[in-house]
Design a protein around this motif. Structure first.
Motif, PDB file in Angstrom:
ATOM      1  N   MET A   1      58.881  36.704  45.113  1.00 57.95           N
ATOM      2  CA  MET A   1      57.941  37.352  44.181  1.00 57.95           C
ATOM      3  C   MET A   1      57.144  38.104  45.468  1.00 57.95           C
ATOM      4  O   MET A   1      56.810  37.412  46.430  1.00 57.95           O
ATOM      5  N   PRO A   2      56.654  39.311  45.027  1.00 59.49           N
ATOM      6  CA  PRO A   2      55.911  39.841  46.156  1.00 59.49           C
ATOM      7  C   PRO A   2      54.393  39.336  46.115  1.00 59.49           C
ATOM      8  O   PRO A   2      53.948  38.809  45.074  1.00 59.49           O
ATOM      9  N   ASN A   3      53.684  39.704  47.224  1.00 59.10           N
ATOM     10  CA  ASN A   3      52.529  39.050  47.248  1.00 59.10           C
ATOM     11  C   ASN A   3      51.482  40.129  46.372  1.00 59.10           C
ATOM     12  O   ASN A   3      51.760  41.141  45.848  1.00 59.10           O
ATOM     13  N   PRO A   4      50.456  39.250  46.025  1.00 64.42           N
ATOM     14  CA  PRO A   4      49.412  39.953  44.977  1.00 64.42           C
ATOM     15  C   PRO A   4      48.590  41.277  45.900  1.00 64.42           C
ATOM     16  O   PRO A   4      48.877  41.124  46.929  1.00 64.42           O
ATOM     17  N   THR A   5      48.243  42.220  44.875  1.00 62.55           N
ATOM     18  CA  THR A   5      47.260  43.272  45.455  1.00 62.55           C
ATOM     19  C   THR A   5      46.211  42.769  46.282  1.00 62.55           C
ATOM     20  O   THR A   5      45.420  41.372  46.018  1.00 62.55           O
ATOM     21  N   ARG A   6      45.651  43.560  46.997  1.00 67.04           N
ATOM     22  CA  ARG A   6      44.158  43.224  47.778  1.00 67.04           C
ATOM     23  C   ARG A   6      43.262  42.723  46.804  1.00 67.04           C
ATOM     24  O   ARG A   6      42.698  41.867  47.212  1.00 67.04           O
ATOM     25  N   ALA A   7      43.136  43.584  45.685  1.00 64.87           N
ATOM     26  CA  ALA A   7      42.181  43.523  44.837  1.00 64.87           C
ATOM     27  C   ALA A   7      42.237  41.930  44.204  1.00 64.87           C
ATOM     28  O   ALA A   7      41.295  41.094  43.965  1.00 64.87           O
ATOM     29  N   LYS A   8      43.325  41.514  43.832  1.00 62.93           N
ATOM     30  CA  LYS A   8      43.801  40.213  43.360  1.00 62.93           C
ATOM     31  C   LYS A   8      43.779  38.995  44.273  1.00 62.93           C
ATOM     32  O   LYS A   8      43.223  38.046  43.896  1.00 62.93           O
ATOM     33  N   LEU A   9      44.015  39.004  45.446  1.00 67.80           N
ATOM     34  CA  LEU A   9      43.716  38.217  46.647  1.00 67.80           C
ATOM     35  C   LEU A   9      42.211  38.019  46.745  1.00 67.80           C
ATOM     36  O   LEU A   9      41.903  36.792  46.647  1.00 67.80           O
ATOM     37  N   LEU A  10      41.595  39.192  46.904  1.00 72.62           N
ATOM     38  CA  LEU A  10      40.022  38.922  47.004  1.00 72.62           C
ATOM     39  C   LEU A  10      39.439  38.308  45.856  1.00 72.62           C
ATOM     40  O   LEU A  10      38.542  37.581  45.949  1.00 72.62           O
ATOM     41  N   ALA A  11      39.768  38.695  44.796  1.00 70.43           N
ATOM     42  CA  ALA A  11      39.147  38.014  43.398  1.00 70.43           C
ATOM     43  C   ALA A  11      39.633  36.542  43.339  1.00 70.43           C
ATOM     44  O   ALA A  11      38.772  35.690  43.100  1.00 70.43           O
ATOM     45  N   ALA A  12      40.974  36.126  43.657  1.00 66.20           N
ATOM     46  CA  ALA A  12      41.275  34.804  43.798  1.00 66.20           C
ATOM     47  C   ALA A  12      40.522  33.961  44.826  1.00 66.20           C
ATOM     48  O   ALA A  12      39.914  33.128  44.532  1.00 66.20           O
ATOM     49  N   ALA A  13      40.314  34.632  45.981  1.00 67.30           N
ATOM     50  CA  ALA A  13      39.428  33.881  47.040  1.00 67.30           C
ATOM     51  C   ALA A  13      38.079  33.822  46.620  1.00 67.30           C
ATOM     52  O   ALA A  13      37.491  32.771  46.994  1.00 67.30           O
ATOM     53  N   THR A  14      37.264  34.758  46.067  1.00 70.57           N
ATOM     54  CA  THR A  14      36.088  34.694  45.700  1.00 70.57           C
ATOM     55  C   THR A  14      35.818  33.496  44.616  1.00 70.57           C
ATOM     56  O   THR A  14      35.061  32.872  44.726  1.00 70.57           O
TER      57      THR A  14
END
Length: 159
Positions: A1-14
């Motif tokens: 499965m490909p990595n999530p987008t930058r926006a999705k990673l940032l949202a998940a980390a936040t």
């Protein structure tokens, strides 16, 4: 499965960091982690899935220097930390996203107190968070001031 987008990673980390900073219930904090089975399938470097690791010498505090594995290990880590430390005014001041690696580095600040001795210190710390393809945590690493924690645990923290 490909990595999530930058926006999705940032949202998940936040979202994870906010739940921790706001002292949400442990179940809500754990909801940011992958299921252990999904994490194991997605993580080529570990057959145990989720890993929580706070760097430092294990002799300094019971939550340092060892891997807590799986969702139950993550639970044990947070419960262990809560048994020794409290914190206030936690805030996260910088997020650096590695979209290709599916990771986010986070710099935070808080005031920590070793509950038994009531000694407190202000600290800057760093998390490195690794996510699976669904933007769920598979690795949570912490770098913090283990020396201050150790001295506070002994009642020897000055200044």
């Amino acid at each position: 499965m490909p990595n999530p987008t930058r926006a999705k990673l940032l949202a998940a980390a936040t979202a994870f960091c906010d739940s921790f900073a706001q002292k949400k219930p442990l179940e809500e904090i754990l909801s940011h982690f992958a299921s252990s089975a999904a994490a194991a399938a997605a993580d080529d470097n570990s057959d145990n899935g989720i890993v929580v690791h706070e760097h430092g010498l294990a002799q300094l505090a019971p939550f340092l220097g060892r891997d807590f594995r799986g969702r139950e290990g993550a639970r044990k880590y947070f419960e262990t930390v809560a048994g020794y430390l409290s914190y206030e005014d936690m805030r996260f001041v910088e997020f650096v996203v590695d979209e290709g690696g599916g990771k986010v580095a986070v710099r935070g600040r808080a005031r920590f107190t070793w509950t038994e001795t009531k000694q407190s210190w202000d600290e800057t710390f760093v998390y490195v968070l690794a996510f699976d393809g669904e933007a769920k945590l598979t690795r949570y690493e912490v770098w913090a001031d283990s020396g201050a924690a150790y001295l506070a645990s002994r009642g020897e923290l000055r200044g």
